[in-house]
Design a protein around this motif. Sequence first.
Motif, PDB file in Angstrom:
ATOM      1  N   ALA A  46       1.302  -1.115  -0.041  1.00 49.97           N
ATOM      2  CA  ALA A  46       0.158   0.392   0.093  1.00 49.97           C
ATOM      3  C   ALA A  46       0.998   0.998   0.366  1.00 49.97           C
ATOM      4  O   ALA A  46       0.203   2.143  -0.360  1.00 49.97           O
ATOM      5  CB  ALA A  46      -0.931   0.043   1.174  1.00 49.97           C
ATOM      6  N   ALA A  47       2.553   1.118   0.803  1.00 53.32           N
ATOM      7  CA  ALA A  47       3.211   2.797   0.582  1.00 53.32           C
ATOM      8  C   ALA A  47       3.357   2.955  -1.071  1.00 53.32           C
ATOM      9  O   ALA A  47       3.716   3.886  -1.351  1.00 53.32           O
ATOM     10  CB  ALA A  47       4.400   2.204   0.976  1.00 53.32           C
ATOM     11  N   PHE A  48       3.214   2.502  -1.724  1.00 53.47           N
ATOM     12  CA  PHE A  48       3.376   2.137  -2.737  1.00 53.47           C
ATOM     13  C   PHE A  48       2.264   3.340  -3.646  1.00 53.47           C
ATOM     14  O   PHE A  48       2.231   3.750  -4.989  1.00 53.47           O
ATOM     15  CB  PHE A  48       3.805   0.834  -3.855  1.00 53.47           C
ATOM     16  N   ALA A  49       1.223   3.405  -3.237  1.00 53.92           N
ATOM     17  CA  ALA A  49       0.004   3.859  -3.666  1.00 53.92           C
ATOM     18  C   ALA A  49       0.153   5.679  -4.023  1.00 53.92           C
ATOM     19  O   ALA A  49       1.256   5.802  -2.633  1.00 53.92           O
ATOM     20  CB  ALA A  49      -1.852   3.146  -3.020  1.00 53.92           C
ATOM     21  N   PRO A  50      -0.747   6.401  -4.825  1.00 55.54           N
ATOM     22  CA  PRO A  50       0.314   7.969  -4.336  1.00 55.54           C
ATOM     23  C   PRO A  50      -0.837   8.271  -3.700  1.00 55.54           C
ATOM     24  O   PRO A  50      -1.660   8.060  -3.203  1.00 55.54           O
ATOM     25  CB  PRO A  50      -0.710   8.128  -5.916  1.00 55.54           C
ATOM     26  N   SER A  51      -0.628   9.551  -2.659  1.00 53.81           N
ATOM     27  CA  SER A  51      -1.026   9.870  -1.942  1.00 53.81           C
ATOM     28  C   SER A  51      -1.222  11.612  -1.948  1.00 53.81           C
ATOM     29  O   SER A  51       0.080  11.994  -1.832  1.00 53.81           O
ATOM     30  CB  SER A  51      -0.828   9.775  -0.535  1.00 53.81           C
ATOM     31  N   VAL A  52      -2.314  12.374  -1.267  1.00 51.23           N
ATOM     32  CA  VAL A  52      -1.873  13.438  -1.333  1.00 51.23           C
ATOM     33  C   VAL A  52      -0.550  14.284  -0.811  1.00 51.23           C
ATOM     34  O   VAL A  52      -0.764  13.606   0.402  1.00 51.23           O
ATOM     35  CB  VAL A  52      -3.241  14.342  -1.182  1.00 51.23           C
ATOM     36  N   GLY A  53      -0.231  15.097  -1.116  1.00 52.78           N
ATOM     37  CA  GLY A  53       1.396  15.689  -0.189  1.00 52.78           C
ATOM     38  C   GLY A  53       2.129  15.236   0.000  1.00 52.78           C
ATOM     39  O   GLY A  53       2.892  14.996   0.730  1.00 52.78           O
ATOM     40  N   ASN A  54       1.742  13.471  -0.559  1.00 53.41           N
ATOM     41  CA  ASN A  54       2.439  12.222   0.146  1.00 53.41           C
ATOM     42  C   ASN A  54       2.651  12.019   1.651  1.00 53.41           C
ATOM     43  O   ASN A  54       2.867  11.334   2.530  1.00 53.41           O
ATOM     44  CB  ASN A  54       3.777  12.328  -0.125  1.00 53.41           C
ATOM     45  N   ALA A  55       0.842  12.201   2.018  1.00 53.99           N
ATOM     46  CA  ALA A  55       0.699  12.324   3.493  1.00 53.99           C
ATOM     47  C   ALA A  55       0.546  11.195   4.107  1.00 53.99           C
ATOM     48  O   ALA A  55       0.273  11.019   4.868  1.00 53.99           O
ATOM     49  CB  ALA A  55      -1.040  13.137   3.917  1.00 53.99           C
ATOM     50  N   GLN A  56       0.255  10.087   3.013  1.00 52.30           N
ATOM     51  CA  GLN A  56       0.104   8.571   3.232  1.00 52.30           C
ATOM     52  C   GLN A  56      -0.807   8.609   4.432  1.00 52.30           C
ATOM     53  O   GLN A  56      -0.927   8.288   5.476  1.00 52.30           O
ATOM     54  CB  GLN A  56       1.782   7.970   3.645  1.00 52.30           C
ATOM     55  N   PRO A  57      -2.050   8.958   4.443  1.00 51.76           N
ATOM     56  CA  PRO A  57      -2.994   8.508   5.678  1.00 51.76           C
ATOM     57  C   PRO A  57      -3.642   7.212   6.084  1.00 51.76           C
ATOM     58  O   PRO A  57      -4.556   7.600   6.699  1.00 51.76           O
ATOM     59  CB  PRO A  57      -3.762  10.344   4.748  1.00 51.76           C
TER      60      PRO A  57
END
Length: 215
Positions: A46-57
Amino acid sequence: MTDGPPAFDVAFQARFGNLLRWRRDVRHFDPRAVAEADIRAILHSAAFAPSVGNAQPWRFVRVRTRALRDALAIHVDAQKAEAATRYRGTERYDHYQALKLHGLREAPEVLAVFCDEQPAAGHGLGVATMPEMLRYSCVMAIHTLWLTARLRGIGIGWVSIVDPLEVQALLDVPAQWSLIAVLCVGYPSEASLTPELERHGWQAREPMDDRIFER
């Protein structure tokens, strides 16, 4: 000098297409356990998924306590019964009642996925006008781990007939976490390219071209 990105040839493209087609929502599970190494690999993907601002929420809760599993299943059954009232008096009522909508009692693993609405990471980048991007990022993480699971022959079922606030309370998570999904994880007891709801006549897939627009 670093190596450039890999070339994804035609053979890989075809295999990836098959992976997408075989990613099905699973409600019927084989009782055999999923190896801990596989669960860890699926979660870490899941860490390879994109996230807004690299927030990894994204926040994942493994529901491993039997009492919690049972309580969650009872909750979903109650929600299904309540949802059935919207079909009462229609031809879909009996059809709905016959559908299997979750595998919480059979699946060897249950994951609850939450979004941290106030993550320290990311410093608020990209969410000033669209705060829901944090939740969309979590959905991307779910899709990423779903494909990773399928690569290993493991299926996932997304359970959506839940009351988010009740699940948050049941699992005792921080107040700023919002529920995104309850996922059943395990080996499918049957394999099919056709979505289960389509196989059981609830809803057929409609042409993709009908959902593409130009302006």
